[in-house]
Structure formats: C-alpha cells, structure tokens
Design a protein around this motif. Structure first.
Motif, mmCIF file in Angstrom:
data_model
loop_
_atom_site.group_PDB
_atom_site.id
_atom_site.type_symbol
_atom_site.label_atom_id
_atom_site.label_comp_id
_atom_site.label_asym_id
_atom_site.label_seq_id
_atom_site.Cartn_x
_atom_site.Cartn_y
_atom_site.Cartn_z
ATOM 1 N N THR A 150 25.792 26.633 48.762
ATOM 2 C CA THR A 150 25.283 28.200 48.411
ATOM 3 C C THR A 150 26.502 29.157 48.823
ATOM 4 O OG1 THR A 150 23.161 27.977 49.785
ATOM 5 C CG2 THR A 150 23.977 30.029 49.698
ATOM 6 N N GLY A 151 27.652 28.546 49.563
ATOM 7 C CA GLY A 151 28.968 29.341 49.666
ATOM 8 C C GLY A 151 29.381 29.543 48.647
ATOM 9 N N ILE A 152 29.723 28.280 47.929
ATOM 10 C CA ILE A 152 30.518 28.039 46.745
ATOM 11 C C ILE A 152 29.956 28.946 45.412
ATOM 12 C CG2 ILE A 152 31.299 26.408 44.927
ATOM 13 C CD1 ILE A 152 32.917 26.317 47.241
ATOM 14 N N ASN A 153 28.538 28.761 45.460
ATOM 15 C CA ASN A 153 27.948 29.460 44.298
ATOM 16 C C ASN A 153 27.962 31.007 44.349
ATOM 17 O OD1 ASN A 153 25.846 29.019 42.150
ATOM 18 N ND2 ASN A 153 24.362 30.164 43.388
ATOM 19 N N GLY A 154 28.092 31.408 45.708
ATOM 20 C CA GLY A 154 28.329 32.791 45.886
ATOM 21 C C GLY A 154 29.752 33.407 45.394
ATOM 22 N N ILE A 155 30.540 32.482 45.288
ATOM 23 C CA ILE A 155 31.922 32.722 44.756
ATOM 24 C C ILE A 155 31.663 32.719 43.194
ATOM 25 C CG2 ILE A 155 34.425 31.851 44.443
ATOM 26 C CD1 ILE A 155 34.251 30.339 47.234
ATOM 27 N N LEU A 156 31.107 32.063 42.426
ATOM 28 C CA LEU A 156 30.661 31.750 41.151
ATOM 29 C C LEU A 156 29.971 32.987 40.847
ATOM 30 C CD1 LEU A 156 30.008 27.978 40.818
ATOM 31 C CD2 LEU A 156 32.018 29.206 40.554
ATOM 32 N N LEU A 157 29.011 33.550 41.492
ATOM 33 C CA LEU A 157 28.203 34.659 41.258
ATOM 34 C C LEU A 157 29.262 35.836 41.148
ATOM 35 C CD1 LEU A 157 25.159 34.446 43.777
ATOM 36 C CD2 LEU A 157 25.130 34.457 41.234
ATOM 37 N N ALA A 158 30.451 36.042 41.425
ATOM 38 C CA ALA A 158 31.143 37.157 41.296
ATOM 39 C C ALA A 158 31.344 37.407 39.687
ATOM 40 C CB ALA A 158 32.773 36.853 41.741
ATOM 41 N N ILE A 159 31.066 36.460 38.824
ATOM 42 C CA ILE A 159 31.441 36.651 37.194
ATOM 43 C C ILE A 159 30.085 37.470 36.916
ATOM 44 C CG2 ILE A 159 29.962 34.575 36.554
ATOM 45 C CD1 ILE A 159 33.320 35.579 35.328
ATOM 46 N N THR A 160 29.144 37.636 37.638
ATOM 47 C CA THR A 160 27.822 38.315 36.958
ATOM 48 C C THR A 160 28.208 39.862 37.220
ATOM 49 O OG1 THR A 160 26.207 36.686 37.703
ATOM 50 C CG2 THR A 160 25.396 38.939 37.194
ATOM 51 N N PRO A 161 28.435 40.426 38.330
ATOM 52 C CA PRO A 161 28.974 41.864 38.105
ATOM 53 C C PRO A 161 30.231 42.175 37.356
ATOM 54 C CG PRO A 161 29.507 41.015 40.501
ATOM 55 C CD PRO A 161 28.612 39.822 39.577
ATOM 56 N N ILE A 162 31.021 41.295 37.191
ATOM 57 C CA ILE A 162 32.326 41.417 36.260
ATOM 58 C C ILE A 162 31.997 41.523 34.852
ATOM 59 C CG2 ILE A 162 34.542 40.418 35.472
ATOM 60 C CD1 ILE A 162 34.939 39.187 38.353
ATOM 61 N N ILE A 163 31.053 40.720 34.376
ATOM 62 C CA ILE A 163 30.598 40.616 33.029
ATOM 63 C C ILE A 163 29.701 41.848 32.862
ATOM 64 C CG2 ILE A 163 29.307 39.484 31.419
ATOM 65 C CD1 ILE A 163 30.673 36.794 32.542
ATOM 66 N N SER A 164 28.726 42.193 33.610
ATOM 67 C CA SER A 164 27.943 43.338 33.764
ATOM 68 C C SER A 164 28.620 44.378 33.521
ATOM 69 C CB SER A 164 26.879 43.403 34.813
ATOM 70 O OG SER A 164 25.899 42.148 34.764
ATOM 71 N N GLN A 165 29.644 44.879 34.126
ATOM 72 C CA GLN A 165 30.347 46.080 34.042
ATOM 73 C C GLN A 165 31.212 46.081 32.968
ATOM 74 O OE1 GLN A 165 32.518 47.579 37.337
ATOM 75 N NE2 GLN A 165 30.915 47.120 38.949
ATOM 76 N N LEU A 166 31.746 44.870 32.313
ATOM 77 C CA LEU A 166 32.517 44.925 31.269
ATOM 78 C C LEU A 166 31.575 45.173 29.969
ATOM 79 C CD1 LEU A 166 34.872 41.523 31.749
ATOM 80 C CD2 LEU A 166 35.419 44.070 31.464
ATOM 81 N N LEU A 167 30.419 44.658 29.924
ATOM 82 C CA LEU A 167 29.431 44.922 29.038
ATOM 83 C C LEU A 167 29.097 46.372 28.809
ATOM 84 C CD1 LEU A 167 27.647 43.227 26.965
ATOM 85 C CD2 LEU A 167 25.902 43.214 28.710
ATOM 86 N N GLY A 168 28.890 46.888 30.159
ATOM 87 C CA GLY A 168 28.434 48.199 30.120
ATOM 88 C C GLY A 168 29.504 49.209 29.618
ATOM 89 N N ALA A 169 30.991 48.715 30.103
ATOM 90 C CA ALA A 169 31.999 49.637 29.429
ATOM 91 C C ALA A 169 32.368 49.120 27.923
ATOM 92 C CB ALA A 169 33.155 49.091 30.402
ATOM 93 N N LYS A 170 31.519 48.237 27.427
ATOM 94 C CA LYS A 170 32.018 47.876 25.917
ATOM 95 C C LYS A 170 33.220 47.168 25.925
ATOM 96 C CE LYS A 170 28.679 51.194 24.159
ATOM 97 N NZ LYS A 170 28.349 52.159 23.097
ATOM 98 N N SER A 171 33.710 46.284 27.034
ATOM 99 C CA SER A 171 35.002 45.615 26.751
ATOM 100 C C SER A 171 34.685 44.413 26.785
ATOM 101 C CB SER A 171 35.755 45.970 28.183
ATOM 102 O OG SER A 171 36.119 47.063 28.370
ATOM 103 N N ASN A 172 34.002 43.970 25.361
ATOM 104 C CA ASN A 172 33.450 42.792 25.163
ATOM 105 C C ASN A 172 34.689 41.662 25.066
ATOM 106 O OD1 ASN A 172 30.987 43.853 24.998
ATOM 107 N ND2 ASN A 172 30.458 43.453 23.029
ATOM 108 N N GLU A 173 35.810 42.231 24.525
ATOM 109 C CA GLU A 173 36.927 41.327 24.443
ATOM 110 C C GLU A 173 37.414 40.637 25.566
ATOM 111 O OE1 GLU A 173 38.446 45.172 25.374
ATOM 112 O OE2 GLU A 173 37.006 44.462 24.025
ATOM 113 N N LYS A 174 37.333 41.094 26.707
ATOM 114 C CA LYS A 174 37.647 40.718 28.162
ATOM 115 C C LYS A 174 36.651 39.739 28.644
ATOM 116 C CE LYS A 174 40.440 44.822 29.408
ATOM 117 N NZ LYS A 174 40.561 45.831 30.470
ATOM 118 N N ILE A 175 35.514 39.584 27.910
ATOM 119 C CA ILE A 175 34.248 38.701 28.634
ATOM 120 C C ILE A 175 34.822 37.345 28.504
ATOM 121 C CG2 ILE A 175 31.957 38.088 28.218
ATOM 122 C CD1 ILE A 175 31.080 41.076 27.944
#
Length: 455
Positions: free
Chosen positions: A62-87
């Motif tokens: 659960t702890g390690i999976n929490g670290i991996l979950l960080a990619i979700t808000p990172i990608i969501s915000q990049l998607l919202g900002a239309k910065s697809n090239e960084k995804i």
C-alpha cells in the motif's frame, strides 16, 4: 477527460470515471480474499501462513503503491494544461522508478523477512508457509509496480473502464492458478498456501503484459508512445514524483499499518475475539473500497480542472465528493446494520464468534462513517497535489490519537477489545475533520486566485 459546463455533465463524467474504478478496486481486493479462502481449504496451517504473509505484505504494498499514485495527479494536471508532450516523459520516468522501488523492497525483504517472522514465534509449518508465500509473491513485484503505473496513466486519461477490463480478466486467471498451484492439478505439485503466492505472481505478470499491449496498441494511449523511444532516466523527474508520492505512500502506510498493530494487540484476547475482529475488519475493508474509489476518481477530476486553472470547476467536484461521502456513509451503515447476522455467519459457524463479530460490526458502522468522509477528501487534496499536510494528518490521527486512545480504552475501561475500535474511530474522525478544513482552505485560496486572474 473533457471539459464540462454544468453540474449534470460533471455528475455524468464523474460517474463514468468512478464506476470502473470501484469495480477494479473491489476485484483487486477479491483477489486477496481468494488467496486466503482457497488456502484455508487446503489446511489451517496454509490459511494461517497466508494470513500472516498478507498482513506483512499489505502495508508495504500500500505504501509503495501510494508513491506510484503520484503519477495520476501529475498526468491529470498536464492533460488539463494541454501539455501532452510531457506526459510520455513522466510515464517513462515512473516506470524507471518502479524498478528502483522494487530493488528497495527486495533489499528490505532480504534483510528483515527472517527476523520479523521469527519474532512472531509461530509454528514451524506456519513460518515456512508465510515465508515462502512472500518469496513467491516477491517474484511478481516488478510487473505489479509497472502495471500500477500504467494503470495510473490509463486512469488519468479518464479511461478507467480499460483498467476495469484488465482486472476483471485477471480474476478468473487468478482463481485458475490458485486451483492449480494450491491443490496440485494438471501434474503440478500441491504447494498449499505457497501456491497462492505463485498464482498471484503469475497473475501479476499477465496483467502487466496485457496493460503493456493496451497502452502500445489502443487509442488514445498509443499516441503517447510510452513504451518506445525511451529517454534516459532523470533523477530530477524522479525527485518530482517522489515529492508527491512519498507523502501519499507514507499516509497510506500509516493508515494500513495501524490495523496490523491493532491485530497484534488483539493477541492478548481469546482466539474467538481475534477471529471476530478479523471477520468484521475484513468486511469493513471491503466496504472501504467504495470511498477509496471515490477518492481516486476525485484525484483525476480535480487534477484535470486544476491543471486547466478552472478552479471553480475543481471546487464543484470537491463538493460532489463530500456529498458522495455522506451518501456512502449512510448506505454502508445500513448495509452493515441489516446484514450483520448474515455477514457474521459467513465467516464462522461458532455461536460465540458470531456474537462477537456482530458486536464488532456495530462499531464498524461508525468506523466506515469516518472513512467515507476521509478517503474522498484525501483524493480531492491529491488532485491539488496537496500531500504533505495530509501525511502529517495521517500520522497524528492514526498513531498519535487513534492508537493511544484505543490502548487506554482497551486496558482501562470495560470496552476491552472494542476499545481499539473506538480509538481507530476517534482517530479517523479527527483526521476527516482536519482534511475537510484543509480542503475548504485550499478551495478558498484558489477561488481568490481565480477571481484575481479574471479581474
């Protein structure tokens, strides 16, 4: 993900994101239940070994999976900002980080597995099963971490039904491999509880392969080319993900590990009490998949709106999550109250165990009520990438408030074992109140920023 302009559209989009996540989370939890139940059909020793192994593995995973979950808000915000090239870069760096985290888990396991299991003073046969169940499970850590990263990428794009499909496909596979390796079928030796670890590891490899094929071949994932044209590892990007992921993972570790600690304290009571506690906690954990899924959906939706600087829309999703928490709490409470006789009977046939389980389930109503608020609020805060305060809240509410209060009530009042549950409820309630205050503060802060930009 797409832009919504009305409450009805937001509710529809949120439901489209949430329902597959909920089915996925319940299915993943059922995989663990299958391991335990089918091992129990082999023998009591196998059941005990798998139960001990699972209790050691779940907080770490659960702890390690929490670290991996960080990619979700990172990608969501990049998607919202239309910065697809960084995804693409972020996903590839997250996969590199998976290998690093897997090596870390292997080293920790090599150093601590034997001392921790020996410290428990278990029967030799139980020790053997628990140890080699974990070793067998460990052979699937790398594909599991990669799959969870790809799942976060898939979900962040709003394609949660794809993750659901992969997990639903894995359930019958896991059942089949459990049948083969636990009971010894088709010429394979009967490994008992250790076979559950082998089966789960094979399942992890298969779901990882399926996820890789999906993101490489299917639209809209293939346009990101996350599995080709690999870039060099970047310590800077790893650090960016870890700054978000470590607080998330630590908070989730604090939450799951406290239940392991309470189970350890429960060993002071009768076997019937321990069995009843485990049964009630197991059922409450199943219901917890609902608010947990709401929190994961909120992370995606709020992250998308925050990335696009539509802070008012992000705030509306926050209100949807809070309202959902109220509904979930009411629904889960009614389910527990009216089904407690049936639930208690499913776990054991002993009248004393059934009576104790029913008592624990009454406390579980209040337990899940606090969780139904806390989990969506945590997900909402992750959407804002606000994770450090959440970590402090988790530490304080679970370990500084919850466990000490539970210990005092269990040892110095007539509540006895139920005192630990009251302590956890107290800690969860304090945490939920603090999380709500934090979310309202952030919403107010971003509202002022939104007004300033528009002004």
């Amino acid at each position: 993900m797409y832009v919504t302009t009305s409450l009805g559209q937001k509710l529809k989009l949120f439901s489209v994101i949430l329902i597959p996540i909920l089915i996925t989370q319940i299915s993943m939890y059922l995989m663990n239940i299958f391991d335990t139940m089918m091992s129990g059909q082999a023998s009591a020793v196998d059941l005990a070994g798998v139960a001990i192994g699972s209790s050691l593995w779940v907080p770490i995973f659960t702890g390690i999976n929490g670290i991996l979950l960080a990619i979700t808000p990172i990608i969501s915000q990049l998607l919202g900002a239309k910065s697809n090239e960084k995804i693409t870069e972020m996903v590839q760096q997250a996969i590199y980080l998976c290998f690093l985290l897997a090596i870390f888990v292997f080293i920790i396991g090599a150093l601590l597995l034997n001392p921790v299991i020996e410290f428990m003073h278990l029967e030799n046969s139980v020790t053997h099963t628990a140890k080699f169940y974990l070793i067998a499970l460990g052979t699937g850590i790398i594909p599991l971490f990669i799959f969870n990263t790809l799942r976060c990428f898939i979900d962040a794009l709003g394609q949660t039904s794809i993750s659901m499909f992969i997990i639903l496909l894995s359930l019958p596979l896991n059942l089949f491999f459990n049948y083969v390796f636990i009971f010894g079928k088709f010429g394979v030796p009967a490994y008992g509880g250790i076979g559950a670890g082998i089966a789960t590891s094979i399942t992890y490899w298969l779901v990882c392969i399926i996820a890789c094929i999906v993101v490489h071949k299917l639209s809209p994932f293939r346009k990101f080319n996350v599995l080709i044209h690999w870039i060099k590892p970047s310590l800077q990007i790893w650090w960016e993900q870890l700054k978000i992921g470590v607080p998330i993972g630590s908070a989730m570790f604090f939450e799951t590990s406290i239940f392991s600690a309470v189970t350890l304290f429960m060993s002071a009571y009768s076997t019937y009490t321990i069995a009843a506690h485990q049964a009630a906690m197991n059922f409450a954990s199943l219901l917890y998949m609902i608010p947990l899924s709401v929190g994961m959906a909120l992370t995606i939706a709020i992250g998308f709106e925050v990335g696009a600087k539509r802070f008012r829309d992000a705030r509306v999703y926050g209100y949807i999550g809070i309202s959902g928490g109220i509904f979930i709490a009411t629904f889960a409470g009614l389910v527990i109250y009216f089904s407690r006789d049936i639930v208690a009977g499913l776990y054991n046939s002993n009248p004393e165990v059934i009576a104790l389980t029913k008592q624990f389930l009454i406390y579980a109503i209040f337990f899940q009520f606090a969780d139904a608020f806390g989990a969506p609020l945590q997900g909402a805060l992750r959407g804002y990438k606000d994770v450090h305060v959440t970590l402090i809240m988790a530490l304080v509410s679970y370990w500084i408030i919850g466990l000490p209060v539970g210990w005092v009530l269990a040892n110095f009042t007539s509540l006895e074992p139920f005192g630990y549950w009251v302590g956890i409820i107290t800690g969860l309630s304090c945490g939920a109140i603090a999380l709500l205050a934090r979310l309202l503060y952030l919403q107010h802060k971003f509202s002022k920023k939104d007004a300033y930009v528009k002004g």
